[in-house]
Design an enzyme around this catalytic site. Structure first.
Site, PDB file in Angstrom:
ATOM      1  N   HIS A 211     -23.621  93.270  -3.149  1.00 27.17           N
ATOM      2  CA  HIS A 211     -23.947  94.597  -3.303  1.00 27.17           C
ATOM      3  C   HIS A 211     -23.283  95.969  -3.269  1.00 27.17           C
ATOM      4  O   HIS A 211     -22.565  95.893  -2.104  1.00 27.17           O
ATOM      5  CB  HIS A 211     -25.522  94.850  -2.564  1.00 27.17           C
ATOM      6  CG  HIS A 211     -25.412  94.681  -1.281  1.00 27.17           C
ATOM      7  ND1 HIS A 211     -25.189  93.037  -0.542  1.00 27.17           N
ATOM      8  CD2 HIS A 211     -25.334  95.155  -0.100  1.00 27.17           C
ATOM      9  CE1 HIS A 211     -25.015  93.223   0.894  1.00 27.17           C
ATOM     10  NE2 HIS A 211     -25.151  94.697   1.397  1.00 27.17           N
TER      11      HIS A 211
ATOM     12  N   HIS B  97     -22.860  99.890  -1.800  1.00 31.65           N
ATOM     13  CA  HIS B  97     -24.014 100.838  -1.284  1.00 31.65           C
ATOM     14  C   HIS B  97     -23.366 102.026  -1.945  1.00 31.65           C
ATOM     15  O   HIS B  97     -22.071 102.452  -1.984  1.00 31.65           O
ATOM     16  CB  HIS B  97     -23.725 100.836   0.329  1.00 31.65           C
ATOM     17  CG  HIS B  97     -23.992  99.814   1.183  1.00 31.65           C
ATOM     18  ND1 HIS B  97     -25.274  99.767   1.776  1.00 31.65           N
ATOM     19  CD2 HIS B  97     -23.393  98.604   1.534  1.00 31.65           C
ATOM     20  CE1 HIS B  97     -25.413  98.675   2.518  1.00 31.65           C
ATOM     21  NE2 HIS B  97     -24.338  97.925   2.290  1.00 31.65           N
TER      22      HIS B  97
END
Lengths: 135, 135
Positions: free
Chosen positions: A95, A97
């Site tokens: 992922h 950010h």
């Protein structure tokens, strides 16, 4: 898909999330523990653990969508800038950010830095170059 | 190219740098003020100021090369992980930081986080989604 992965559960709709953007390959949603409000995560829908596990085409797509997301976050929240960051030791589903930041938000911009001693910089560059040749 | 940009000067060879990787589109070299030794920067050779200014094909290429660089840094330095970070308010020539990290290197992993109050999360998601539609 990983049965127990929290982000895979969000993709499957088994855990709620405040979704921002979704297509066949990626999903963007708000981090429930934001550094600043509006802190967004963008993930590949398929489960890949590390940055370098993500196939080239999916990574490219994710980054191209992130360009629009970063612009949208900056515009919507009137943030001074948006930090993009991959940490890689929290949730083991890759992922990125996207963190809205303000110059006066009271947080450090970056980590503290060091200086190289004489000759050390060359030595580190050579080490990394050598590894790179084997990849 | 920008006449006064420090990274453009590195690309042109007017300022020395410990280069790790170079091709027609991107250049990777050691940050002279490393968070940890081996801290690498990868930049497009052309001058683009912000993340979202970088053309899709160059950004994709830069990320695909970063996959190999991250693996090489981790392997060469036996780091526990590698953080990828775009800050966007220091040198105004887009650059991605690749920072080798160790679990015991004494630095924070991330910034401190907050919680949303009731209803706030939905409100932020809506704001960003609305901006995204206009982009």
């Amino acid at each position: 898909m990983d049965e127990d992965c929290i982000f895979c559960k969000i993709v499957r709709g088994e855990i709620p999330a405040s979704k921002i953007y979704e297509d066949d390959l990626v999903l963007a949603f708000l981090d429930i523990n934001p550094v600043n409000y509006g802190h967004t995560l963008i993930i590949p829908k398929e489960h890949y653990q590390w940055f370098y596990d993500v196939p080239d085409n999916i990574l490219s797509h994710l980054m191209i969508k992130s360009k629009k997301l970063v612009a949208a976050i900056k515009e919507a929240l009137k943030s001074d800038y948006v930090v993009l960051c991959v940490v890689g030791i929290d949730v083991p589903h890759f992922h990125l950010h996207l963190v809205p930041r303000w110059l006066d938000d009271g947080m450090a911009n970056f980590w503290p830095t060091k200086k190289y001693k004489e000759g050390q910089e060359k030595e580190y560059a050579e080490k990394i170059k050598m590894s790179l040749e084997g990849i």
